[in-house]
Design an enzyme around this catalytic site. Sequence first.
Site, PDB file in Angstrom:
ATOM      1  CE  LYS A   1       3.299   0.165   5.022  1.00 12.78           C
ATOM      2  NZ  LYS A   1       2.135  -0.372   3.616  1.00 12.78           N
TER       3      LYS A   1
ATOM      4  NE  ARG B   1       2.970  -8.272  10.223  1.00 13.81           N
ATOM      5  CZ  ARG B   1       2.780  -7.194  10.339  1.00 13.81           C
ATOM      6  NH1 ARG B   1       4.019  -6.226  10.005  1.00 13.81           N
ATOM      7  NH2 ARG B   1       1.997  -7.368   8.940  1.00 13.81           N
TER       8      ARG B   1
ATOM      9  CD  GLU C   1      -2.726   1.332   2.486  1.00 16.86           C
ATOM     10  OE1 GLU C   1      -2.892   0.638   3.229  1.00 16.86           O
ATOM     11  OE2 GLU C   1      -3.657   2.107   2.156  1.00 16.86           O
TER      12      GLU C   1
HETATM   13  P1  ATP Z   1       3.089  -2.173   7.674  1.00 20.31           P
HETATM   14  O1  ATP Z   1       2.530  -3.144   9.229  1.00 20.31           O
HETATM   15  O2  ATP Z   1       4.131  -1.757   8.350  1.00 20.31           O
HETATM   16  O3  ATP Z   1       2.355  -0.851   7.996  1.00 20.31           O
HETATM   17  P2  ATP Z   1       1.557  -3.359   6.008  1.00 20.31           P
HETATM   18  O4  ATP Z   1       1.268  -5.443   5.816  1.00 20.31           O
HETATM   19  O5  ATP Z   1       0.113  -2.150   6.022  1.00 20.31           O
HETATM   20  O6  ATP Z   1       2.730  -3.337   6.876  1.00 20.31           O
HETATM   21  P3  ATP Z   1       2.086  -3.924   3.049  1.00 20.31           P
HETATM   22  O7  ATP Z   1       2.392  -2.182   2.644  1.00 20.31           O
HETATM   23  O8  ATP Z   1       0.341  -3.527   2.734  1.00 20.31           O
HETATM   24  O9  ATP Z   1       2.079  -3.455   4.573  1.00 20.31           O
HETATM   25  O10 ATP Z   1       2.244  -4.654   2.574  1.00 20.31           O
HETATM   26  C1  ATP Z   1       2.479  -5.572   1.562  1.00 20.31           C
HETATM   27  C2  ATP Z   1       3.577  -6.773   2.154  1.00 20.31           C
HETATM   28  O11 ATP Z   1       4.108  -6.638   3.018  1.00 20.31           O
HETATM   29  C3  ATP Z   1       2.498  -7.332   2.170  1.00 20.31           C
HETATM   30  O12 ATP Z   1       1.733  -8.856   1.490  1.00 20.31           O
HETATM   31  C4  ATP Z   1       2.688  -7.576   3.648  1.00 20.31           C
HETATM   32  O13 ATP Z   1       1.692  -8.765   4.790  1.00 20.31           O
HETATM   33  C5  ATP Z   1       4.160  -7.999   3.504  1.00 20.31           C
HETATM   34  N1  ATP Z   1       4.591  -7.120   4.874  1.00 20.31           N
HETATM   35  C6  ATP Z   1       4.578  -5.854   5.299  1.00 20.31           C
HETATM   36  N2  ATP Z   1       5.421  -5.959   7.080  1.00 20.31           N
HETATM   37  C7  ATP Z   1       6.084  -7.174   6.794  1.00 20.31           C
HETATM   38  C8  ATP Z   1       7.070  -8.206   7.232  1.00 20.31           C
HETATM   39  N3  ATP Z   1       7.428  -6.771   8.784  1.00 20.31           N
HETATM   40  N4  ATP Z   1       7.693  -8.763   7.438  1.00 20.31           N
HETATM   41  C9  ATP Z   1       7.303  -9.355   5.950  1.00 20.31           C
HETATM   42  N5  ATP Z   1       6.157  -8.916   5.403  1.00 20.31           N
HETATM   43  C10 ATP Z   1       4.979  -8.021   5.704  1.00 20.31           C
HETATM   44 MG    MG Z   2      -1.350  -3.048   4.746  1.00 19.19          MG
END
Ligand code: ATP
Ligand code: MG
Length: 576
Positions: A289, A279, A43
Amino acid sequence: MSTDHDPNADAAKPAGNFLHQWIAADVAAGRTGGEVVTRFPPEPNGYLHIGHAKAICLDFGLAKTFGGRCHLRMDDTNPSKESDEYADNIKADIRWLGFDWGGHFYSAADRFDTMYDIAENLIKSGHAYVCRLSQEDWKHYRGVPTEPGRESPSRNTPPEENLDLFRRMKAGEFPDGSLCLRAKIDMASPNIHFRDPVLYRIMHVEHYHAGDTWCIYPMYDFAHPIEDALEGVTHSMCTLEFEVHRPLYDWVVDRMDEMGLLVVRNGVKIRPQQREFSRLNLTYTVMSKRLLLQLVQEGRVAGWDDPRMPTLCGMRRRGYPAAAIRGFCEGLGATKFISTTDYALLEEAVREVLNKTAARRLAVIDPVKLVIDNYPEGEEESFDAVNNPEDAAAGARKVPFSNTLLVERADFMKDPPKKFYRLAVGREVRLRYACLFTCTHVVEDDSGRLLEIHGTMDPASRGGTAPDGRAVRGTIHWVSARHAVEVPVRLYDRLFTVEDPLADDVRDFTAFLNPDSARDAVVLAEPSVAELPPGSQVQFERLGYFFADPADSKPGAPVFNRTASLRDSWAKNSSK
Ligand code: ATP
Ligand code: MG
């Protein structure tokens, strides 16, 4: 990770992690239509961090392993926090990491029309309805997993009425939060995400990519399976928290199948499937983020690319090579266990790469004068210094030498223990690349602070080898005082003082920021250091790995960020 290996060779390997096995089974059963397709769906509401790198390496890595492809897709369904700046930097970071989506760049926003049509179809077939409950009531009606939820009073509204309301939602007749579109599934399901989940909400917000066309936006849970299905994605991997959303994912895919919207590849109907892995969590940092944005907005760090940040742009600026991050992620593999990885493991991966690639240079950070009393004042010569002992092709350079050198203050001891192999009165050390030197006396000021170290060199030991093969255990680094150049360095340490800054129930995570995580200093370096261009990676011998900051360095005037310290200094090492 090599870029040009034979994909079939890898695919044929037995075992691998559970995701590898999952995909291998589908390939063997012919469920992919001959092509494995994965996707990475960020995102664009922030910069990518090292956790995303894990997902990227799995998504792109597994696709490559099976000779398939990985799509890059902006999952931009929440316009209030998204921007072009974020989207552009996400692309730059993925390219830097070494991955390529070819022509397969997508955006949820480009499918808003289709998603809307699918929603209308769901309404017409009685699979969705417009709900009038306020958000608060909606939560209340949804209930808790242990008891069935309550049905919304709007649940049995006839399709025509729902369609009319939904069209008027789209036309902008209603304020934010007044109505929403919900799937009609099962209010008694123990899975709360299955209790008539919201598919569309009203948001009178302009979209960074779609402009002001829309005032209703699909929820991620609705958009994601639609995008996967329309792109012909075979394997959709995400983090563990989405496991409970999987039945909803499958429900949407089922509806798309009924509508005849699944892609057919080589005669095989592609049903995207979702699987979840744990994760990445790292000690001494935070990885959401939202929290990283808070650090930026509150000025706790210099920006998203502050070298202390766990973001990919921060790590790049710190000097972490992309290959090191890939190596680290490969080592992590994929499991379903929730765990926290020691930051030291990442640093180890960084050192492993830099040890092979970084040029060695001599620099002193806390200098004290060393005078060679039997070397003529005003004379000079230079010695050959190996650029990288791990890489013969890197060659050698000349390092200037004179009677007055600068060495590390910590390399001298007045009352040394027996096993101190560095400088002390009466002891002999090797001056790296130059000669053997015996300390005869020192000069101190009235307070006892060391001002000068004096001694003599063995003229027959030029180059640093004892003529008679006598053992000299300590080797120290030095620069010639007259030739040394002053170079600014920034010494970075952990951003937080505790392993888990989020563990405290009372104090905000910012309470655990390390006040000493960034320190400015100056090193005195051999002259060639001034010529290193921005982006250079060097090891100042015994001090650590440093990176010439690409933004702050000027030609002839580099500024170095310390990438990582060295695990061992070779002072302890008797053989060099
Ligand atoms: P955050 O929690 O940091 O805001 P998010 O999951 O909201 O991260 P996205 O942009 O939606 O961020 O994530 C894109 C992809 O990265 C998704 O498939 C998510 O599952 C994966 N992802 C995000 N954080 C991690 C992590 N700490 N370890 C592994 N994969 C991750
Ligand atoms: Mg997300």
